[in-house]
Design a protein around this motif. Sequence first.
Motif, PDB file in Angstrom:
ATOM      1  N   THR A 170      -3.428  10.443   7.997  1.00 33.34           N
ATOM      2  CA  THR A 170      -3.509   9.310   6.788  1.00 33.34           C
ATOM      3  C   THR A 170      -2.520   8.698   5.829  1.00 33.34           C
ATOM      4  O   THR A 170      -1.710   7.899   5.111  1.00 33.34           O
ATOM      5  CB  THR A 170      -4.069   8.486   7.305  1.00 33.34           C
ATOM      6  N   LYS A 171      -3.037  10.208   5.194  1.00 33.30           N
ATOM      7  CA  LYS A 171      -2.545   9.657   3.991  1.00 33.30           C
ATOM      8  C   LYS A 171      -0.994  10.148   3.386  1.00 33.30           C
ATOM      9  O   LYS A 171      -0.242   9.097   2.300  1.00 33.30           O
ATOM     10  CB  LYS A 171      -3.408  10.405   2.913  1.00 33.30           C
ATOM     11  N   LEU A 172      -1.012  11.046   4.449  1.00 34.23           N
ATOM     12  CA  LEU A 172       0.594  11.625   3.802  1.00 34.23           C
ATOM     13  C   LEU A 172       0.972  10.305   4.591  1.00 34.23           C
ATOM     14  O   LEU A 172       3.117  10.092   3.800  1.00 34.23           O
ATOM     15  CB  LEU A 172       1.101  12.432   5.444  1.00 34.23           C
ATOM     16  N   GLN A 173       1.434   9.156   5.965  1.00 34.57           N
ATOM     17  CA  GLN A 173       2.108   8.092   6.618  1.00 34.57           C
ATOM     18  C   GLN A 173       1.751   7.114   5.276  1.00 34.57           C
ATOM     19  O   GLN A 173       2.732   6.803   4.811  1.00 34.57           O
ATOM     20  CB  GLN A 173       1.196   7.661   8.163  1.00 34.57           C
ATOM     21  N   ASN A 174       0.688   6.940   4.221  1.00 33.53           N
ATOM     22  CA  ASN A 174       0.806   6.056   3.759  1.00 33.53           C
ATOM     23  C   ASN A 174       1.546   6.016   2.288  1.00 33.53           C
ATOM     24  O   ASN A 174       2.453   5.852   1.766  1.00 33.53           O
ATOM     25  CB  ASN A 174      -0.752   6.049   3.099  1.00 33.53           C
ATOM     26  N   ALA A 175       1.960   7.645   1.830  1.00 35.13           N
ATOM     27  CA  ALA A 175       2.153   7.797   0.480  1.00 35.13           C
ATOM     28  C   ALA A 175       4.199   7.936   1.201  1.00 35.13           C
ATOM     29  O   ALA A 175       4.642   7.621   0.159  1.00 35.13           O
ATOM     30  CB  ALA A 175       2.206   9.325   0.448  1.00 35.13           C
ATOM     31  N   LEU A 176       4.170   8.404   2.450  1.00 38.34           N
ATOM     32  CA  LEU A 176       5.813   8.079   3.028  1.00 38.34           C
ATOM     33  C   LEU A 176       6.026   6.933   2.682  1.00 38.34           C
ATOM     34  O   LEU A 176       7.229   6.210   2.185  1.00 38.34           O
ATOM     35  CB  LEU A 176       6.009   8.878   4.184  1.00 38.34           C
TER      36      LEU A 176
END
Length: 460
Positions: free
Chosen positions: A380-386
């Motif tokens: 989730t954090k990776l998708q939000n950061a992207l």
Amino acid sequence: MWSKKLLLLALLSFLMNEYLCAQQVFTLQQAIDTAIANYGTIKAKASYTAAANEQVKQARRDYLPNVNLSAQQDYGTINGQNGPMYGFGGLAASSSGVPLDHQNWNAAFGALYLTNINWDFFAFGRAKEKIKTAMAAATQNDKDWQQEIFRHKIKVAAAYLNLVAAQQLTRSFKDNMDRADTVRKLVRVRVLNHLIAGVDSSQANAEYSSARITWTKAKDAEQEQGNQLAQLLGVPAQNFTVDTEFVKRIPNLADVQLSEDNHPVLQWYKSRIALSDEQAKYYKTLYYPAFSVVGVLQTRGSGFGNNYGVDQHNFSQGYWDGVNPTRTNYLIGVGVTWNITQPLRISRQVKAQQQISKGLQYEYDLADQQIKAQMQLSDTKLQNALDNFREVPVQVKAASDAYLQKSVLYKNGLTNLVDLTQAAYALIRAQTDRDIAYVNVWQALLIKAAAAGDFNVFTY
């Protein structure tokens, strides 16, 4: 001709300077290698692992028979006396002779040469389980060392990214201060030419001062992050020139799955359970007796003659007469020893060790649950950061265009300083959002690598 040579020299000088600057950049891989080589905890656990491996060798050699060699040469009397005697603590002398009706002080040399072999050749797998326990302890120390290296790589990478973010923010705040200084100088010139009111100069000075304070705070944060990185590297505090270019691109995002059999942290928890189980098995072997074979070869020499009991003058005080071996005995035997109350005591120890294994299993289950939750969170954090990574260029471009527009209008007297200041605020906010968004992508990937137990996921 000379102009061409000067141009060539200038080009070579520029390339050399660029090369030296590139050489001074402290990369993430260099940081990790330095930390693994220098950090005290990692070196300590490497030593513990080496010690555990030596204990495995020692456990294997414990199965070897005991072979004792002894030789002694003494000088003294041999008065004897009928009666019971027990040498408490080994404090009694071993002088022996015929009990006479009086004390005499005849003394001569004597000698004893002894070889003793004692071997517990069968103890219901006790030696084998002791070796397995030592091997399990060595495995646990090795897994502890490996998981410490893995954890420290994550810590160093996180500290490195924090320093990258701090240096980028410092650079952005420095640009903001330079913009404020440019505006301040422009305002000063226009005030001196009576084109605008003097209050604009005071406001421009305040904005410059605020920008400078913000820049100073950013430098302080950067120095703090650099100090934390130096501590993790095990090196003296210093100014690091880190690589800030790789965070400006999206990393390689492969499909990563959690592998419990390869996760360093989970493997360490498993090794603790395995060691506890082996200790319980070893304790069980103490229930049973031990079968031993013994062998003794004894040679003695004495300066007292064989009829000394009849003739107290039949002795020699010569050294060689006393230490020369003249009588030899040998003994070979097989025996069994068993403390029949031992199982009553050891059974409680076995149950205690089994409870320890159960507790360690609960700790493993908790760690596994936390890692799986972290794995889901990292996606989730990776998708939000992207998503933020893709949005910040739009924000920065809009803020840059707005600031350029306001600055041009202000130079031409078509807007006021307040509008220009608001545009500057929007621009620095967009730039800081950009710097943070860039680093957040890599930090999210680092969280995913930590959850997956594979640092190779975090590559650039």
